[in-house]
Design a protein around this motif. Sequence first.
Motif, short mmCIF file in Angstrom:
data_model
loop_
_atom_site.label_atom_id
_atom_site.label_comp_id
_atom_site.label_asym_id
_atom_site.label_seq_id
_atom_site.Cartn_x
_atom_site.Cartn_y
_atom_site.Cartn_z
N PHE A 104 -6.41 -3.23 -0.67
CA PHE A 104 -5.35 -1.81 -0.37
C PHE A 104 -6.13 -1.15 0.34
O PHE A 104 -5.88 0.09 0.90
CB PHE A 104 -5.65 -1.41 -2.09
CG PHE A 104 -4.96 0.00 -2.37
CD1 PHE A 104 -3.84 0.23 -2.57
CD2 PHE A 104 -5.72 1.33 -2.60
CE1 PHE A 104 -3.41 1.17 -2.94
CE2 PHE A 104 -5.54 2.06 -2.78
CZ PHE A 104 -3.96 2.67 -2.73
N ASP A 105 -7.63 -0.88 0.34
CA ASP A 105 -8.37 0.30 1.08
C ASP A 105 -7.92 -0.07 2.20
O ASP A 105 -7.95 0.25 3.26
CB ASP A 105 -9.72 0.49 0.64
CG ASP A 105 -10.15 0.64 -0.86
OD1 ASP A 105 -8.98 1.66 -0.90
OD2 ASP A 105 -11.25 0.26 -1.72
N SER A 106 -7.89 -1.33 3.08
CA SER A 106 -8.12 -2.21 4.61
C SER A 106 -6.29 -1.54 4.72
O SER A 106 -6.32 -2.38 6.46
CB SER A 106 -8.47 -3.01 4.60
OG SER A 106 -8.40 -3.84 3.79
N SER A 107 -5.34 -1.65 4.76
CA SER A 107 -4.36 -2.09 4.86
C SER A 107 -3.22 -0.66 4.72
O SER A 107 -3.76 0.68 3.91
CB SER A 107 -3.58 -2.65 3.64
OG SER A 107 -3.48 -2.32 2.73
N ALA A 113 0.27 5.76 4.74
CA ALA A 113 -0.62 6.10 3.27
C ALA A 113 -1.73 4.68 2.70
O ALA A 113 -1.47 3.41 3.53
CB ALA A 113 -0.07 6.23 1.75
N ARG A 114 -2.39 4.64 2.26
CA ARG A 114 -3.31 3.24 1.58
C ARG A 114 -2.62 1.79 1.20
O ARG A 114 -1.61 2.87 0.45
CB ARG A 114 -4.57 3.10 0.71
CG ARG A 114 -5.57 3.96 2.33
CD ARG A 114 -7.01 4.19 1.42
NE ARG A 114 -7.56 4.95 -0.04
CZ ARG A 114 -7.99 4.92 -1.03
NH1 ARG A 114 -9.02 4.04 -0.25
NH2 ARG A 114 -7.83 5.49 -2.22
N GLY A 115 -3.18 0.98 1.28
CA GLY A 115 -2.31 0.38 0.31
C GLY A 115 -0.65 -0.98 1.48
O GLY A 115 -0.27 0.15 1.90
N PRO A 116 -0.68 -2.02 1.05
CA PRO A 116 0.02 -2.73 2.37
C PRO A 116 1.32 -2.56 2.15
O PRO A 116 1.81 -1.81 0.64
CB PRO A 116 -0.78 -4.45 1.79
CG PRO A 116 -0.26 -4.43 0.66
CD PRO A 116 -1.93 -2.56 0.17
N GLN A 117 2.38 -2.53 3.03
CA GLN A 117 4.27 -2.11 2.31
C GLN A 117 4.58 -3.47 1.72
O GLN A 117 4.53 -4.07 2.07
CB GLN A 117 4.69 -1.64 3.30
CG GLN A 117 6.07 -1.27 3.10
CD GLN A 117 6.44 -0.23 1.97
OE1 GLN A 117 5.94 0.96 2.78
NE2 GLN A 117 7.59 -0.47 1.25
N ILE A 142 3.99 -13.35 -3.26
CA ILE A 142 4.56 -11.56 -2.69
C ILE A 142 4.24 -11.76 -0.96
O ILE A 142 3.36 -11.67 -1.02
CB ILE A 142 2.60 -10.92 -4.10
CG1 ILE A 142 3.01 -11.02 -4.90
CG2 ILE A 142 3.81 -9.56 -3.22
CD1 ILE A 142 2.45 -12.51 -5.56
N THR A 143 4.88 -11.13 -0.72
CA THR A 143 4.30 -10.49 1.79
C THR A 143 4.76 -9.28 1.56
O THR A 143 5.65 -8.41 0.11
CB THR A 143 5.79 -11.01 1.95
OG1 THR A 143 6.42 -12.80 1.20
CG2 THR A 143 6.32 -11.47 2.79
N PHE A 144 3.51 -8.95 1.91
CA PHE A 144 3.41 -7.66 2.37
C PHE A 144 3.73 -7.00 4.00
O PHE A 144 3.05 -8.10 4.96
CB PHE A 144 1.83 -7.54 1.82
CG PHE A 144 1.78 -6.57 0.07
CD1 PHE A 144 2.52 -6.45 -0.19
CD2 PHE A 144 1.46 -8.54 -0.24
CE1 PHE A 144 1.91 -6.14 -1.50
CE2 PHE A 144 1.21 -8.76 -1.83
CZ PHE A 144 1.53 -7.29 -1.97
N TYR A 145 4.04 -5.79 4.02
CA TYR A 145 3.24 -5.89 5.63
C TYR A 145 2.03 -5.03 5.65
O TYR A 145 2.46 -3.90 5.25
CB TYR A 145 4.57 -5.06 6.33
CG TYR A 145 4.79 -4.73 7.85
CD1 TYR A 145 5.07 -6.47 8.83
CD2 TYR A 145 4.18 -4.30 8.48
CE1 TYR A 145 5.35 -6.74 9.80
CE2 TYR A 145 4.20 -4.23 9.80
CZ TYR A 145 4.98 -5.00 10.62
OH TYR A 145 4.57 -6.06 11.76
N ASP A 146 1.20 -5.01 6.25
CA ASP A 146 0.97 -4.13 6.83
C ASP A 146 0.61 -3.79 8.26
O ASP A 146 0.31 -4.02 9.44
CB ASP A 146 -1.09 -4.50 6.83
CG ASP A 146 -2.23 -3.95 6.86
OD1 ASP A 146 -1.94 -3.12 7.12
OD2 ASP A 146 -3.35 -4.45 7.47
#
Length: 272
Positions: A104-107, A113-117, A142-146
């Motif tokens: 959360f803090d690094s993406s 905003a903070r946190g991955p999409q 779970i797929t996220f985009y950073d």
Amino acid sequence: MRKIVHRHLGKVVAGAAIAVAGTAVMIGVTLPGSAGADESGGTSGSGASGGAAQQAGQDAAGGSVRPGVVERAPAEGRKGKGRDPLTDDEMRRAERIAVNRALFDSSENVEGARGPQRIGVDLAEPDTADLDNPDAPRRADITFYDYKDDTLVTKTVDLDTGKVDRTGVQHGVQPPISRDEMTEAAQLLIADPLGAGLKADFKDATGKELTSPGQLMLNSMVYRATSGAPAALGACGEHRCVRLFPKVKNGPWIDSRDLVIDLSARKVGKLG
């Protein structure tokens, strides 16, 4: 009488495509009572259909029609079984497990905003050893985009143990655009000078100003730069870029195919 001149963006797409769509809808719809209307003869009257027909005739004769009944969908449990689709509770739990404090803090998400999409949550394929096991553990991908470094992050969560089984990180991989990303792309386009044609066409169609993505229905596709692409869009593919296909709510489509929104750089470019 004022003559409307279509702009560089500005062809309101309402012709053949809408007619084809309308025809498709008409083909797919069967009017109540039409199915089986020409099926006379054979055994009838003793089955459910015969009783229904008799009751319908009585209702018609009496001048009354019984109200339709909509059955409630069965209650969804907190946890599915086997290869059942993930429940809402399982999807929320999987995301909580996957997004730890470090991620959360690094993406960064699509809005900066903070946190991955979050892109999507799906039931994971079973391991080879579990293919024939009805009690195999349920896992979620779970797929996220950073947006901070343009990476696609996939985490596989074991919903029984509450732990992350594995994590994959990929560059240059662009899954379909999520709803939140489409909304942000439309917001960027409306605010950009290149969105002037979109706003003008919207006003021609509705008489109102276009100020929010909520006034549109949106479809989209990922855009990757090809040979001859404008320099401003050259990073698309490494960056997350999208072409929008907006539609006025209860109105026509608006042609914006020549515009590309680079969500990573938060800029709008024009093809051709």
